[in-house]
Design a protein around this motif. Structure first.
Motif: not given
Length: 455
Positions: A85-113
């Motif tokens: 799940l390291s480059e899965n923006s959905k997972f990163a976004r779910l982490c953000e929504e649950m107030n759990i820090k995803f150790i990586g870039p934001s979901a927005k940047v993952m979608d972009m790059m």
């Protein structure tokens, strides 16, 4: 600093992250599938929780179970490692929504790059050179034929959401295009749930040069030099080294500056890698893709730069500034990494899972490390990637690093399963590799045909 992080991965990268966290005084939670109940990362973590059956889709890719494990154990952050799940923006976004820090870039940047088509568009805006290619997603063979005619052969077909060599095909003629497109699209759909493709002119043979970058939430972006990853089989890296012998001081500055410019353009945070193809005949380089995660080959950069990339990831995710500025980064010596897989190179690299009956890992001396989750008596499961260890060496110069790697591989002993250690030893000893005279075509077109002739 975080009190506790969950590692959403397995194998040697999970072990690597646990060790870095422990050195920072951070507690760790390991997740595991039923097949990994006795895995080393489970034993090393402060806590461990099962997230599902052996199939990765039901365990290491099971977002709900992983997030539930984080909540149940009170983990404040999740480190995804690489793969899964390291480059899965959905997972990163779910982490953000649950107030759990995803150790990586934001979901927005993952979608972009993370999406190769979006990434190309952003790099054009940033003024980073890209290879000629399609302007958007390609969904049909008719579209592919038309675009290929405009670009000119040979071309590369690539999955828009791809990675790890999946959904990629080289096409030399129009007759090859339709079957190659259909096969690549089916592979991409199966691997990523997304069959969108794009097309670009093939720069081949070339050098595969990538630049390690780090960014923080305070606007700082630095590079940690380049790695040469040109020794590949089926688009999978086999051996990596830093620095590259193919580039001099001026070109190195140009490539690393382009990587920093790319990362700054998207306000990148955490660890990432900008990958380029270098046409040695012209000296021109082109953006290929960005990996929005830590990479398998990060240790070679750690050796030459002295920067612990995984610790920086954790610090940055915690809101800290990078511990080093660009002017503080100095490069020393030469580093090489060999990936050790449980596979049989003599039988088309067929996977070789099974029980390790005896194990001796090389050691001794300065500048040698082995990243692995193996131990004697451990059973390698058949469900996951075949990589079981990485041997990384550092020398004052490239010759010393090569000799140290040869010595390490000669000492490496695994019984019970077949590995590619002897294959790697022959590769690192090949006169072309010793001379630094290779590109992305070398392993498949030169080395392997000769290797497979041998008894």
């Amino acid at each position: 600093m975080f009190n506790k992080i969950l590692i959403a991965n397995r194998g040697e990268i999970a072990v690597r992250i646990i060790r870095a966290a422990r050195e920072l005084g951070v507690g760790t939670v390991a997740i595991y599938s039923t097949a990994d109940r006795d895995a080393l990362h489970v034993h090393l973590a402060d806590e461990a929780i099962c997230v599902g059956p052996a199939r990765s889709t039901e365990s290491y890719l099971n977002m709900n179970n992983i997030l539930s494990a984080a909540v149940a154990t009170g983990a404040q952050a999740i480190h995804p490692g690489f793969g899964f799940l390291s480059e899965n923006s959905k997972f990163a976004r779910l982490c953000e929504e649950m107030n759990i820090k995803f150790i990586g870039p934001s979901a927005k940047v993952m979608d972009m790059m993370g999406d190769k088509i979006n990434a190309r568009a952003e790099m054009i805006k940033a003024g980073v050179p890209v290879t000629p290619g399609s302007e958007g997603e390609v969904h049909t063979t008719d579209e592919a034929v038309k675009i290929a005619e405009e670009i000119g052969y040979p071309i590369m077909l690539k999955a828009s959401a791809g990675g790890g060599g999946k959904g990629i095909r080289k096409v030399n003629t129009v007759e090859e295009l339709v079957p190659a497109f259909e096969a690549a699209q089916a592979e991409a759909q199966a691997a990523f749930g997304n069959g969108a493709m794009f097309i670009e002119r093939m720069i081949f043979p070339a050098r595969h040069i990538e630049v390690q970058i780090l960014g923080d939430s305070h606007g700082n972006v630095i590079h940690l030099g380049e790695r040469d990853c040109s020794l590949q089989r089926n688009n999978q890296k086999v051996l990596e080294e830093s620095p590259s012998v193919a580039i001099g001081h001026t070109l190195r500055n140009e490539i690393t500056s382009a990587a920093v410019k790319a990362a700054q353009h998207v306000s990148y945070e955490n660890a990432g890698t900008i990958e380029f193809l270098l046409d040695e005949s012209s000296g021109k380089f082109y953006f290929m893709e960005m990996n929005t995660r830590v990479q398998v080959e990060h240790p070679v950069t750690e050796f030459v730069s002295g920067v612990d990339i995984v610790k920086e990831q954790i610090r940055v995710a915690n809101g800290n500034e990078l511990s080093v500025k660009q002017e503080d980064v100095t490069f020393s010596g030469h580093a090489i990494e060999c990936r050790i897989n449980a596979e049989n190179p003599k039988f088309n690299f067929a996977p070789s899972p099974g029980k390790i009956t005896n194990l001796f890992l090389p050691g001794g001396g300065v500048g040698l490390r082995v990243d692995s989750a193996m131990y004697s008596g451990y059973t390698i499961p058949p469900y996951y990637d075949s990589m079981i260890a990485k041997v990384i060496v550092h020398g004052e110069n490239r010759f010393e690093a090569l000799m140290k790697m040869q010595r390490a591989l000669l000492e490496f002993d695994v019984e019970g399963v077949t590995t590619n250690v002897d294959f790697q030893l022959e590769l690192i000893s090949d006169p072309h590799v010793v001379a630094g005279d290779y590109d992305t075509s070398f392993l498949g077109n030169v080395f392997l045909p000769e290797y497979q002739k041998e008894d």
